[in-house]
Write a protein that holds these residues in place. Sequence first.
Motif, PDB file in Angstrom:
ATOM      1  N   TYR A 180      61.793  62.063  79.001  1.00  0.00           N
ATOM      2  CA  TYR A 180      62.424  60.767  78.822  1.00  0.00           C
ATOM      3  C   TYR A 180      61.706  59.722  79.666  1.00  0.00           C
ATOM      4  N   VAL A 181      60.962  58.869  79.023  1.00  0.00           N
ATOM      5  CA  VAL A 181      60.210  57.829  79.716  1.00  0.00           C
ATOM      6  C   VAL A 181      60.585  56.475  79.139  1.00  0.00           C
ATOM      7  N   LYS A 182      60.428  55.466  79.962  1.00  0.00           N
ATOM      8  CA  LYS A 182      60.703  54.115  79.508  1.00  0.00           C
ATOM      9  C   LYS A 182      59.402  53.444  79.095  1.00  0.00           C
ATOM     10  N   THR A 183      59.479  52.659  78.045  1.00  0.00           N
ATOM     11  CA  THR A 183      58.331  51.867  77.632  1.00  0.00           C
ATOM     12  C   THR A 183      58.405  50.509  78.311  1.00  0.00           C
ATOM     13  N   PRO A 184      57.263  49.870  78.568  1.00  0.00           N
ATOM     14  CA  PRO A 184      55.919  50.274  78.138  1.00  0.00           C
ATOM     15  C   PRO A 184      55.309  51.341  79.044  1.00  0.00           C
ATOM     16  N   VAL A 185      54.442  52.154  78.447  1.00  0.00           N
ATOM     17  CA  VAL A 185      53.719  53.183  79.203  1.00  0.00           C
ATOM     18  C   VAL A 185      52.276  52.723  79.371  1.00  0.00           C
TER      19      VAL A 185
END
Length: 333
Positions: A200-205
């Motif tokens: 689970y990552v938040k954008t922007p990457v």
Amino acid sequence: NESNANDAVVVFVHGRGQAPEKEATIREKFFHAFAEGQRKLYGRTIVDASDLRFAWYADVIDPGSAAQPSSPNCQFLATKSASAKFQKELRESLIRVAQAAGLDDFGLQVLAKDTYRYLTKPEVRCEADTRLQSILVDPELKGRPIILVAHSMGGLVSFSAIDGLSRVAGSGVRPHVRRFVTLGTQIGLPEVIQGLQGGYVKTPVPLPILIDGWENFRNQGDKLAFATEGSFKATDANREPIDLNISSVGARHAIESYLGNPEVVRTITEAWCKGLAPTDRRCKDVNEESAKDQQAADFSIPAATLTALAHYFGLPEPKVNLTSSPSQTTAVV
């Protein structure tokens, strides 16, 4: 043929659903569509055929395929996978995206089956990525700029492959991706990015450091073409992806519709010509077209300016024809 060891190389990466066909058949379809697009725009082909490459991974990505990873580094991954919870939530999120976009059965297959398989089967993803990486780091191409052109799911494979190479120590195995051109791809979806990141990552990457510039083309009516805005970031804003809307007739998601579009063709050929000498006659037509575009831009009036002038003088709002390119949107008067 005037190709030489200093020329840039155009690498095409196909989308899903190609497995029933032979690799040579699909490769020829891409090369032919690009050649036809160049003839339509310039009256001849610009990019030398010897400077074209094609990455094939359909046999391993297709859910109905029995093909196994051939790369030694990928075979041991067959026993590994993401957690059951993450797989379930990823599949559900991809289905929701497909339903919200109003995708037909084909589109649902792309996201809920093929993309899901690629994102949750480490050995499949490793094999697809490795095949592309082997082209990008081919000793024959060392030092030559790459124009990476990816269609549909090929955008995911390309991003993942480049990201992997960006993490490898030593510049000797790092290709120079002068231009990343995506056509009708899903790489900008936060759900896909989470699948690529494995959590689970938040954008922007962060954008892989190997990408110098990125144009993301979306054909009008192509429901499998998603924007990249807000999904990626770079320290140099000029490297971040630009979403460009086009309108090509025919099957909206087909590679022929994209490679037959003049804006797509111009983007690829200009990137290929960028490193050549201004006097190189192979790019004479490309340079002349670019000069005409710049001249038109110098004498054109932005649509917003025309509208503001009309309002100021109490005149009806003007009707203008908008022309769009990767660098400008102006009114033709």
